[in-house]
Design a protein around this motif. Structure first.
Motif, PDB file in Angstrom:
ATOM      1  N   PHE A   1       3.409 -22.549  53.599  1.00 40.22           N
ATOM      2  CA  PHE A   1       4.848 -22.310  53.617  1.00 40.22           C
ATOM      3  C   PHE A   1       5.203 -21.269  54.675  1.00 40.22           C
ATOM      4  N   ALA A   2       4.447 -20.184  54.719  1.00 33.51           N
ATOM      5  CA  ALA A   2       4.707 -19.127  55.699  1.00 33.51           C
ATOM      6  C   ALA A   2       4.563 -19.667  57.115  1.00 33.51           C
ATOM      7  N   ARG A   3       3.537 -20.481  57.349  1.00 32.45           N
ATOM      8  CA  ARG A   3       3.306 -21.044  58.672  1.00 32.45           C
ATOM      9  C   ARG A   3       4.463 -21.960  59.076  1.00 32.45           C
ATOM     10  N   VAL A   4       4.926 -22.805  58.154  1.00 28.85           N
ATOM     11  CA  VAL A   4       6.027 -23.724  58.466  1.00 28.85           C
ATOM     12  C   VAL A   4       7.294 -22.934  58.783  1.00 28.85           C
ATOM     13  N   LEU A   5       7.574 -21.898  58.011  1.00 29.92           N
ATOM     14  CA  LEU A   5       8.748 -21.075  58.285  1.00 29.92           C
ATOM     15  C   LEU A   5       8.609 -20.350  59.620  1.00 29.92           C
ATOM     16  N   ALA A   6       7.438 -19.792  59.884  1.00 32.56           N
ATOM     17  CA  ALA A   6       7.213 -19.056  61.128  1.00 32.56           C
ATOM     18  C   ALA A   6       7.238 -19.980  62.337  1.00 32.56           C
ATOM     19  N   ASP A   7       6.899 -21.245  62.159  1.00 31.88           N
ATOM     20  CA  ASP A   7       6.887 -22.195  63.270  1.00 31.88           C
ATOM     21  C   ASP A   7       8.275 -22.442  63.853  1.00 31.88           C
ATOM     22  N   ALA A  39       3.245 -15.511  64.784  1.00 30.70           N
ATOM     23  CA  ALA A  39       2.435 -15.423  63.571  1.00 30.70           C
ATOM     24  C   ALA A  39       3.352 -15.133  62.390  1.00 30.70           C
ATOM     25  N   PRO A  40       3.051 -15.656  61.197  1.00 32.57           N
ATOM     26  CA  PRO A  40       3.895 -15.392  60.029  1.00 32.57           C
ATOM     27  C   PRO A  40       4.134 -13.905  59.778  1.00 32.57           C
ATOM     28  N   VAL A  94       6.615 -12.907  52.417  1.00 32.86           N
ATOM     29  CA  VAL A  94       7.108 -12.605  51.069  1.00 32.86           C
ATOM     30  C   VAL A  94       7.898 -13.784  50.525  1.00 32.86           C
ATOM     31  N   TYR A  95       8.774 -14.358  51.355  1.00 29.83           N
ATOM     32  CA  TYR A  95       9.553 -15.504  50.907  1.00 29.83           C
ATOM     33  C   TYR A  95       8.668 -16.726  50.673  1.00 29.83           C
ATOM     34  N   ALA A  96       7.656 -16.902  51.491  1.00 27.74           N
ATOM     35  CA  ALA A  96       6.732 -18.025  51.287  1.00 27.74           C
ATOM     36  C   ALA A  96       6.008 -17.886  49.956  1.00 27.74           C
ATOM     37  N   HIS A  99       6.459 -20.570  47.017  1.00 28.66           N
ATOM     38  CA  HIS A  99       5.268 -21.237  46.494  1.00 28.66           C
ATOM     39  C   HIS A  99       5.192 -21.084  44.969  1.00 28.66           C
ATOM     40  N   ALA A 100       5.388 -19.877  44.488  1.00 27.44           N
ATOM     41  CA  ALA A 100       5.312 -19.621  43.045  1.00 27.44           C
ATOM     42  C   ALA A 100       6.420 -20.371  42.300  1.00 27.44           C
TER      43      ALA A 100
END
Length: 178
Positions: free
Chosen positions: A4-10, A16-17, A45-47, A51-52
């Motif tokens: 999730f972090a990677r997709v958002l950072a992309d 990098a996230p 943090v948002y990822a 996810h949770a």
């Protein structure tokens, strides 16, 4: 969670996230309806929260960071009044640590016989920093309660029409620009 972090950072190619933050706001048309609120913070943090929430996992209640830069990031992501209060408590503690560092520098300046204004400035800075920490100790409990509901913003008052008999152009009143 890392996916999730990677997709958002992309959204920022090559970033990098850990270097990306996000900011959420409501549309201008809905801002008043939602109290002009916004939130933001580190994408990681948002990822983790996303996810949770998506998979019904418990969210980790990590202790607040001690480093001021990390505490600043945490301050942008706190959700409730209890967490806001905890951030202010942690800030007060870090200000006390900063006062100790200033006191160390003041003592060193005195020992090294640096100019008197240096020692005096450090003494005053130490005192002001301790005062800030003490002030936060008295204020942070107020953040644990929910704020009262915001009243609707005042509606603009229509301006009366300019008289039609004169050749003068009406001067717009000074007001808030958007």
């Amino acid at each position: 969670m890392h996916d999730f972090a990677r997709v958002l950072a992309d959204q920022i190619p090559g970033a990098a996230p850990r270097d990306v933050t996000v900011h959420f706001t409501v549309r201008r048309q809905a801002a008043a309806q939602h109290g002009y609120r916004s939130r933001g913070g580190p994408v990681t943090v948002y990822a983790q929260a996303l996810h949770a929430q998506l998979y019904g996992l418990p969210t980790d209640e990590e202790p607040l960071p001690a480093a001021l830069d990390a505490l600043l990031q945490a301050a942008h992501t706190v959700a409730g009044p209890e967490q806001q209060s905890q951030v202010l408590q942690q800030l007060a503690e870090q200000l006390r640590n900063a006062a100790e560092i200033l006191e160390w520098a003041r003592n060193d300046a005195h020992w090294r016989q640096l100019p008197v204004p240096t020692w005096e400035w450090l003494r005053d800075a130490t005192d002001r920093t301790r005062d800030l920490a003490d002030g936060l100790d008295t204020l942070w409990p107020g953040f644990t309660a929910e704020p009262p509901a915001r009243a609707a913003p005042p509606q603009p008052v229509p301006h009366p029409a300019a008289p039609r008999t004169g050749a003068t152009t009406p001067v717009p009143s000074a007001g808030h620009r958007r």
